[in-house]
Design an enzyme around this catalytic site. Structure first.
Site: not given
Length: 315
Positions: A72, A156, A232, A261, A282, A285
Site C-alpha cells: 500500500t 485498517l 510504521r 527493518e 512486521h 499482514w
C-alpha cells in the site's frame, strides 16, 4: 512485449498468478542497491515492495512505462519523477483489512489479560506450587470496559474499530495532531492521549507523523495505557517508549514495526524482556488470506495497465 522485473519477489510469501499479457518475466528474491541499475535498465514494468526507486534509479530505466507497488505504501518510489514522465504507479489496497485488525486485537487481549506474565509464572512453576486452585498475581482487565483511540481512518483503522466495537469497547476516532478544529465524529488529539485506555496507530509515516508519539505524549497518558503500532516504526519515539515502559508510565505496548527493518543495528526495545511488551516482526499482514488478496490484486493491476486502464493509481 513487456519486460517485467519484480525486484523483491521474496517479500510476497505466496504464489503469484502470471499476468495475462505478452511479457518476459524477471524476478529477483531481493535487489541490493548495487544491483538496481542493471536490473531496471531494460524493464518496461517494475514491481517493488520495499526496493527504493529513486530519481537516479528511474533515470536508469528509459523504457519504463509502469510501476506496480507490491504494497500500500509508496514512499519508496519517487512519485514526482513518475508524474513528470507520465509513468502510472499503482498500489495494493485493503488486502489486510482483516489480518492487521485481528493482529491489533490479539495484542490488546494479550496485554490487557497479562498473558505473557502468566505464561512466565507457569514456566517457573508458580501454579504447580500454589496453595490455591488459581493464581492471580497480575492484574487482568476486560477490553469491554476500555476506550480505544484509533489514529487513522483508512481500511485498517476502520477494521480495528469494527472489531473493537464488536466486543464492547468504546471507540474514538482521533483527530490529527495539531489540528485547529475537530471534525464531527472525531475526538481531539490531546483528549485521546490523556483519557483513552488504549491507542492504535494506522496512519502513514511522513514529516508530520514522524515521532507522532513521543516522550510528551507518553507522560500525558494514563499509567495503564496500552500502545499499539502496526503502522510504521517511525510513528513512535522508540527510545522514549523504552524509558516509559521501564518507568511504568504506561501499561504496555504491542509493536509489529520498528524504525529500522530488519533491525540489524539493534533497537532499545529489543533489549527489554518485559511481559508488557510484544514485538512481532512486521508480519501482521501475512495471513494466508491477506497474501492471496495481495497477489491477486498485483496481477490485476498489471493486467489493467496492459488493457489501457490502470487502476489503484497514486501517480
Amino acid at each position: 512485449m513487456e519486460v517485467i522485473a519484480f525486484l523483491d519477489r521474496s517479500t510476497l510469501p505466496g504464489p503469484l498468478r502470471m499476468p495475462a499479457l505478452p511479457h518476459e518475466w524477471r524476478e529477483y528474491p531481493l535487489t541490493a542497491p548495487s544491483e538496481l541499475i542493471e536490473r531496471v535498465s531494460e524493464a518496461t514494468i517494475l514491481i517493488s515492495n520495499k526496493v527504493t526507486l529513486s530519481a537516479d534509479v528511474l533515470a536508469a530505466a528509459p523504457r519504463l512505462k509502469f510501476v506496480a507497488a507490491c504494497a500500500t505504501g509508496t514512499n519508496h518510489i519517487d512519485l514526482n519523477v513518475c508524474r513528470e514522465r507520465r509513468i502510472p504507479v499503482s498500489n495494493i489496497r485493503d488486502y489486510a483489512s482483516d489480518a492487521v485488525p485481528e493482529h491489533v486485537m490479539m495484542m490488546l487481549f494479550v496485554l490487557a489479560r497479562n498473558l505473557l506474565a502468566y505464561r512466565s509464572d507457569l514456566q517457573r512453576g508458580a501454579w504447580q506450587r500454589a496453595t490455591n486452585f488459581c493464581i492471580a498475581s497480575h492484574p487482568i482487565r476486560d477490553l469491554s470496559s476500555m476506550t480505544l483511540a484509533v489514529v487513522g481512518s483508512g481500511s485498517l483503522g476502520r477494521g480495528v474499530a469494527r472489531l473493537a466495537k464488536g466486543i464492547g469497547m468504546r471507540v474514538w476516532q482521533v483527530e490529527r495532531k495539531g489540528a485547529k478544529a475537530v471534525r464531527d465524529g472525531y475526538v481531539a488529539w490531546d483528549r485521546a492521549i490523556a483519557e483513552a485506555d488504549a491507542i492504535t496507530l494506522h496512519c502513514p509515516l511522513c514529516a508530520d507523523t514522524h515521532n507522532l508519539i513521543g516522550e510528551a505524549e507518553m507522560r500525558a497518558m494514563k499509567p495503564g495505557m496500552l500502545l499499539i503500532n502496526t503502522g510504521r516504526g517511525g510513528l513512535i519515539d522508540e527510545v522514549a517508549l523504552a524509558e516509559a515502559l521501564l518507568a511504568g508510565r504506561i501499561g504496555g505496548a504491542g509493536l509489529d514495526v520498528l524504525h529500522e527493518e530488519p533491525p540489524r543495528r539493534g533497537n532499545p526495545l529489543l533489549d527489554l524482556n518485559l511481559p508488557n511488551l510484544i514485538i512481532t516482526p512486521h508480519n501482521a499482514w501475512t495471513s494466508r488470506d491477506a497474501v492471496t488478496r495481495m497477489a491477486d490484486q498485483l496481477t490485476a493491476n498489471l493486467e489493467a495497465f496492459a488493457a489501457g486502464a490502470p487502476r489503484n493509481c497514486v501517480a
